[in-house]
Structure formats: structure tokens, C-alpha cells
Design an enzyme around this catalytic site. Sequence first.
Site, short mmCIF file in Angstrom:
data_model
loop_
_atom_site.label_atom_id
_atom_site.label_comp_id
_atom_site.label_asym_id
_atom_site.label_seq_id
_atom_site.Cartn_x
_atom_site.Cartn_y
_atom_site.Cartn_z
N GLY A 145 0.80 -0.98 -0.02
CA GLY A 145 0.09 -0.09 -0.08
C GLY A 145 0.74 1.48 -0.01
N ARG A 193 0.68 -4.93 -5.00
CA ARG A 193 1.09 -6.23 -3.90
C ARG A 193 1.48 -7.48 -4.57
NH1 ARG A 193 -0.73 -4.01 0.96
NH2 ARG A 193 -2.45 -2.49 0.72
N ASP A 204 5.95 -5.47 5.70
CA ASP A 204 6.55 -6.68 5.98
C ASP A 204 6.58 -7.66 4.74
OD1 ASP A 204 7.22 -9.00 7.64
OD2 ASP A 204 5.18 -9.35 7.43
N THR A 223 5.39 2.10 6.13
CA THR A 223 3.83 1.74 6.26
C THR A 223 3.20 2.82 7.27
OG1 THR A 223 2.21 0.30 6.87
CG2 THR A 223 4.40 -0.19 7.81
N ASP A 258 0.68 1.94 8.78
CA ASP A 258 0.58 1.17 10.01
C ASP A 258 1.19 1.45 11.05
OD1 ASP A 258 -1.73 0.50 8.71
OD2 ASP A 258 -1.14 -1.37 8.34
N ASP A 308 4.06 -0.64 11.63
CA ASP A 308 3.89 -1.94 12.50
C ASP A 308 5.04 -2.82 11.97
OD1 ASP A 308 3.05 -2.61 9.97
OD2 ASP A 308 1.15 -3.92 10.86
N ARG A 319 -4.45 -3.22 10.38
CA ARG A 319 -4.70 -4.61 10.07
C ARG A 319 -4.59 -5.35 11.38
NH1 ARG A 319 -6.04 -7.56 5.84
NH2 ARG A 319 -5.67 -5.98 4.35
O1 F6P Z 1 -0.96 -0.78 3.69
C1 F6P Z 1 -1.63 -1.32 4.82
C2 F6P Z 1 -2.91 -0.90 4.88
O2 F6P Z 1 -2.90 0.53 5.08
C3 F6P Z 1 -3.90 -1.57 6.05
O3 F6P Z 1 -4.03 -0.64 7.11
C4 F6P Z 1 -5.07 -1.75 5.15
O4 F6P Z 1 -5.83 -2.64 5.41
C5 F6P Z 1 -4.71 -1.87 3.72
O5 F6P Z 1 -3.59 -1.19 3.58
C6 F6P Z 1 -5.56 -1.74 2.74
O6 F6P Z 1 -4.99 -1.25 1.56
P1 F6P Z 1 -5.74 -1.52 0.14
O7 F6P Z 1 -7.17 -1.22 0.23
O8 F6P Z 1 -4.92 -0.47 -0.91
O9 F6P Z 1 -5.17 -2.86 -0.53
#
Ligand code: F6P
Length: 358
Positions: free
Chosen positions: A10, A71, A106, A133, A135, A137, A179
Site C-alpha cells: 500500500g 501487492r 513486511d 507503512t 500502520d 508496524d 490491520r
Molecule cells: O498498507 C497497509 C494498509 O494501509 C492496511 O492498514 C489496510 O488494511 C490496507 O493497507 C488496505 O490497502 P488496500 O485497500 O490499498 O489494499
Amino acid sequence: MRIGVLTGGGDCPGLNAAIRAVVMRAADYGYKVYGIERGYEGAIEGAIRPLTIEEVEYIIGQGGTILHTSRTNPYSEKRLAQKAPRAVYKNLRQKKIDVLVTIGGDDTQSVAAKLTAGEEIPQPIPCVGIPKTMDNDVWGTDWCFGFDSAVTVAVDAAERLRDTARSHHRMMVLEVMGRKAGWVALFTALGAGADWVLVPEEKPAPVEEMCDQLRKERKRGKKYGVVVVSEGIEHPELEEWKKRMKEVVGAWKDEFGHVRLSIAVGEWVANVIQRETGFETRAVTLGHVQRGGAPTLFDRMLATRMGVKAVDLIHEGKFGRMVAVKGDKFTSVPLSQVVGKTRQVPKEWLEFARIFFK
Ligand code: F6P
């Protein structure tokens, strides 16, 4: 020396600042930098092009990533069957790229660890990771860029929601990303002075305790409030809700096996509050608004310093490592130690937050 750079997973504010820093620092050593499009997808397809100082000079404050992202996981079952790691190897060899800078969380770093270990490829591809990120994390580092920018947006949203909550004598629930870790929710709640926070680390989510607190506040005369919720919270009652939402959004999974989380968890929390307390409640999902826009100064500096550090590690021949911030030091940790783990919010932070729920 030729360096390949990619952004995976992301997006978040600060990616362009990191790319810029890699190109700028590489120039000091006389290294050439190649940008790989759309994360590992571009590595598999050979979408690789030179990056120049002219292209990156002024991108420090630009949101998103000029390299685009995906991804894509070359080691997913489907991609392994297509021999994707070998395609990555062949394309990098063709461009005479010696080392990869992998900017990501990660998932991205787990692929970097496999490439560095030479899994499913004729020879190892040395990688150096940069943790990003929103997040915050990633294991092994205190900070990831993207987090400060995301929380800054979320705090602004929470304060706006409080204004309207106060006008209408309502509760407002703000659902933010996160998440497996509740850093964004926690810092948003603390930064905006929210009335409660629910994070994935507390299982099951303590909704009864939350409702008690909200009732207590009504008793002392406060007729409105804001609750911040991570998208990844868990509760037995929520399972049924998630099932229903999955029927709406579909059982989608990414190449790293993560399910889609857009399941309106905030709506569920709002329902619980209204049902249990009788207080009129609304929910807002902040979603990808958190991931766009210009990076904050903190993220610009963090991403810039991480980009420089990554190239310095390459210059020192320290491969298979990820740049990390420990306290006020920029250091590095082995990629193999980082992957598959999540830096979650510890209990002490949650206790700290409770000081402000009065
Ligand atoms: O990059 C992590 C994150 O921001 C998470 O918190 C979230 O669940 C996810 O990306 C959502 O990403 P997308 O909708 O772009 O796949």
C-alpha cells in the site's frame, strides 16, 4: 554499481522522498539508479528504467509514488508456478542491476529476504530494505514513514467529527486503518483527545468497558464524544457482521494472503454504542484518505534519512538488511529477523491512553 529501487504494498506519503534520497545519495558514490515500476510486478515484467536527478529533484513533498506500486508477490503459489522469481532475476541481470532497494512493509521485505537468500533463483539478489507503512508496524524499527502523515489526517478528521458531534449531541465513531496493529487508532485517539479507542491488540475488543465509559461521561454532563476504531479489531459478535459484509465486497485476497478489510467495522461499533447506551451514533470510515496527500515534515525527514542510509549500507557492502530507527539512531537490522512479525501496540501504551478517558 547499479541500484534498482521499487515501492511495494500500500502506498503512503514519503515514498517519493525516499526514492529521491536514494537517487541523490547514489550520485555521491557514482552509482546509477533504476526505477522498477509497480513493485515486484515491474521486476517480473522487466518494467525498469533509469532514474535521474532531474526527475526526482522536487518530488520530496509529492504524495503517492512516482514508481507506482502493487501487492505482487513473486513467491505466491500462482507466481511460483510461472517461475516469477527467475523472471525477476533475468530482468535485473539484463539491466546489470547489482542490488535492490525495496521500499515497503513486511510483505515487501519478506520477498527481499527470499531474493537475498537466493530462493528459486540461480544466484542471490542482494537487497536492502526501507520500512514504510502508515500502520507503523514493521518489526525492528521504532518508526516507519507514512505513519505521521496518516495520523495527522486522522487527527484532523477526529476533531472535525467532534465539532459536529457536539452540535448534535451525538457520538461519532471514526474507523481508521490498522490491520494487525492499532498505532494509527491509538495516536489518533490520543492526539485528538477522543473518548475511547479500540485496537486489534485487545481481544475481544472491550466494547462493554467502552459503553460504561461513555455512560459515565453522560452522567457528568458531556453529551457528545468520539471513538476511534482500528479496522482490524476482533469480537465474537463482529464475526457475523464480517460474514455479511464479505457477501457484499466478495472474498477477495491479495497475493500475500491478506483479506480485504473494508467491512465497515466502525458501523458495527456505532450500532453497539447506540444499542447499548441509547446515544445517537454515526460512523465514518476514513479509508484511503489517510494514505494520500503531501507527507508531513517528520515523514519527509524520516524518508530522506532512510533513503540515504540504505545507499550508505550498500556502499559498505551490508546487504540483506533493513534500515531501522532505534531511539534517535539510524541503524539496520537483518531482513531475516524482520519478516513475518508485527510490531504491535504494547499494553503500557493502552494503559497510558486510558489516563485520558475521563
Ligand atoms: O498498507 C497497509 C494498509 O494501509 C492496511 O492498514 C489496510 O488494511 C490496507 O493497507 C488496505 O490497502 P488496500 O485497500 O490499498 O489494499
